[in-house]
Design an enzyme around this catalytic site. Structure first.
Site, PDB file in Angstrom:
ATOM      1  CE  LYS A  80      -4.511 -16.022 -26.724  1.00 10.24           C
ATOM      2  NZ  LYS A  80      -3.117 -16.177 -26.403  1.00 10.24           N
TER       3      LYS A  80
HETATM    4  C1  LIG Z   1      -2.453 -16.534 -28.003  1.00 14.24           C
HETATM    5  C2  LIG Z   1      -1.442 -15.614 -28.535  1.00 14.24           C
HETATM    6  C3  LIG Z   1      -1.271 -15.440 -29.909  1.00 14.24           C
HETATM    7  C4  LIG Z   1      -1.962 -16.313 -30.933  1.00 14.24           C
HETATM    8  O1  LIG Z   1      -3.340 -16.129 -30.986  1.00 14.24           O
HETATM    9  P1  LIG Z   1      -4.200 -17.074 -31.962  1.00 14.24           P
HETATM   10  O2  LIG Z   1      -5.549 -16.438 -31.965  1.00 14.24           O
HETATM   11  O3  LIG Z   1      -4.199 -18.427 -31.323  1.00 14.24           O
HETATM   12  O4  LIG Z   1      -3.556 -17.052 -33.282  1.00 14.24           O
HETATM   13  C5  LIG Z   1      -0.369 -14.478 -30.359  1.00 14.24           C
HETATM   14  N1  LIG Z   1       0.339 -13.740 -29.490  1.00 14.24           N
HETATM   15  C6  LIG Z   1       0.220 -13.880 -28.155  1.00 14.24           C
HETATM   16  C7  LIG Z   1       1.011 -12.998 -27.245  1.00 14.24           C
HETATM   17  C8  LIG Z   1      -0.670 -14.833 -27.634  1.00 14.24           C
HETATM   18  O5  LIG Z   1      -0.759 -14.990 -26.320  1.00 14.24           O
END
Ligand SMILES: *Cc1c(COP(=O)(O)O)cnc(C)c1O
Length: 376
Positions: free
Chosen positions: A182
């Site tokens: 992210k």
């Molecule tokens: C990356 C992601 C998650 C999970 O995030 P984490 O911090 O790795 O638990 C959940 N939903 C979406 C849409 C994502 O892209």
């Protein structure tokens, strides 16, 4: 030219400095840096409060609990999402029900939600897929009169906006991810933005074993204080080491989004002219952070998507398949009910192109020229 990666986290000396300050302070678990990060985050997202957690998936699970979701309740989710969206619902004991998405945004709509609703539906988990904001007002207008709680999976959407306000400001449970994939990263980490202060209190308790008073607060009082435990909680804490990185990353967020939007606009200028290719763009009601830059290949592109990816790879360009669908994975198959044609089409016929803060125009030109040659 060196291999062009899909994503590179934008980290530097300031993050290193911030981490060493925390280590020197002697307090590295959840403590004052987490508090400062929460404060800064809620201000930037224009929310009443923000609660840091270990990751977005854990945050989604806590959001379902404070929303009162019970075992057996149905929660509508897009299958077209990283599988964590669906997993959080399953681990909360609820039943995920898949709804289809709009081809342009990759997001749920009021109409697709309506077609998945049953009399057991209690909540809708709206994903802002790849940072493309979903049409929240339309969804709230459908859900609120029916008593359905809206939980926003904003894992990808830090820095995106809906109707000129930041994602994070529009509802009571908006959950972000700080995984390195992210654009704001703390290694692992997440945040729940909320306008409901009672829920914020309960979220803080639940993330720390159900404790009435956090370990950091007990330590800060200096005296003797005995905590109590009113309900079974979790250990979903963020550490001060992560929060220190997050504070620096948050201060860079505007620059980060601006640069991604600039590179995305440059991609769009060239890619929109290639017949058969449809790049992701801002919806009319909001702006994307372009967390992932996806391109849909329509039927006029004769080469299969995977061949396009392989040929780009051989030219030194990393890509990823489009966003996955959960309903075709063994882990989630049993929840499949109604056909999801758009989710499958988008997932199977799109790919994600490299986009990162330090990407040069020369690197981007190489991606664009290669893509043109490969799909022609
Ligand atoms: C990356 C992601 C998650 C999970 O995030 P984490 O911090 O790795 O638990 C959940 N939903 C979406 C849409 C994502 O892209």
């Amino acid at each position: 030219m060196q291999k062009i990666p899909l994503m590179v986290p934008w980290l530097g000396e300031a993050e290193i400095e911030a981490v060493s300050e925390v280590i020197k302070s002697g307090w590295i678990a959840q403590g004052p840096a987490v508090k400062r990060f929460e404060q800064a985050f809620k201000e930037r997202m224009v929310s009443a409060d923000a609660v840091a957690v270990a990751n977005c998936t854990a945050g989604l699970q806590l959001a379902l609990i404070v929303a009162g979701i019970q075992p057996g309740d149905e929660v509508i989710v897009p299958s077209f999402s990283f599988i964590a969206t669906t997993n959080s619902v399953i681990h909360a004991g609820a039943v995920p029900v898949f709804a289809d998405v709009a081809i342009k945004t990759g997001n749920l709509t009021a109409a697709s939600i309506a077609s998945a609703v049953t009399d057991r539906t209690r909540a809708v988990m709206v994903v802002h897929q790849a940072g493309v904001p979903a049409d929240l007002d339309e969804i709230f207008a459908y859900c609120k009169p029916r008593g359905l709680t809206v939980i926003e999976d904003a894992a990808c959407a830090v820095g995106s906006t809906y109707k000129s306000k930041p994602i994070g400001s529009h509802s009571d449970l908006v959950v972000f991810s700080f995984h390195p994939r992210k654009i704001l990263t703390t290694g692992e980490g997440g945040m729940i933005a909320t306008r409901n202060l009672n829920w914020a209190t309960r979220l803080r308790r639940l993330r720390e074993h159900g404790m009435s008073m956090s370990a950091a607060d007990r330590h800060a009082t200096g005296g003797v204080s005995i905590e109590n435990y009113s309900e079974p909680g979790f250990n979903f804490r963020m550490t001060d080491i992560q929060a220190a990185i997050g504070l620096v990353q948050l201060s860079k967020l505007n620059d980060s989004v601006q640069r991604r939007r600039e590179l995305a606009a440059r991609y769009a200028t060239y890619i929109s002219d290639i017949s058969g290719l449809h790049p992701v763009v801002d919806p009319p009601y909001g702006t994307c952070n372009f967390q992932s830059y996806w391109v849909e290949l329509d039927d006029s592109v004769l080469k299969p998507r995977n061949n396009v990816m392989e040929e780009l790879e051989s030219r030194g360009i990393s890509t990823r398949r489009g966003i996955m669908t959960a309903h075709r994975e063994p882990a989630c198959k049993k929840y499949f009910r109604e056909p999801l044609p758009i989710s499958e089409r988008l997932s199977d016929n799109s790919l994600i192109l490299p986009l990162y803060h330090t990407m040069s125009y020369a690197e981007q030109d190489h991606v664009i020229e290669s893509l043109i040659q490969v799909v022609r």
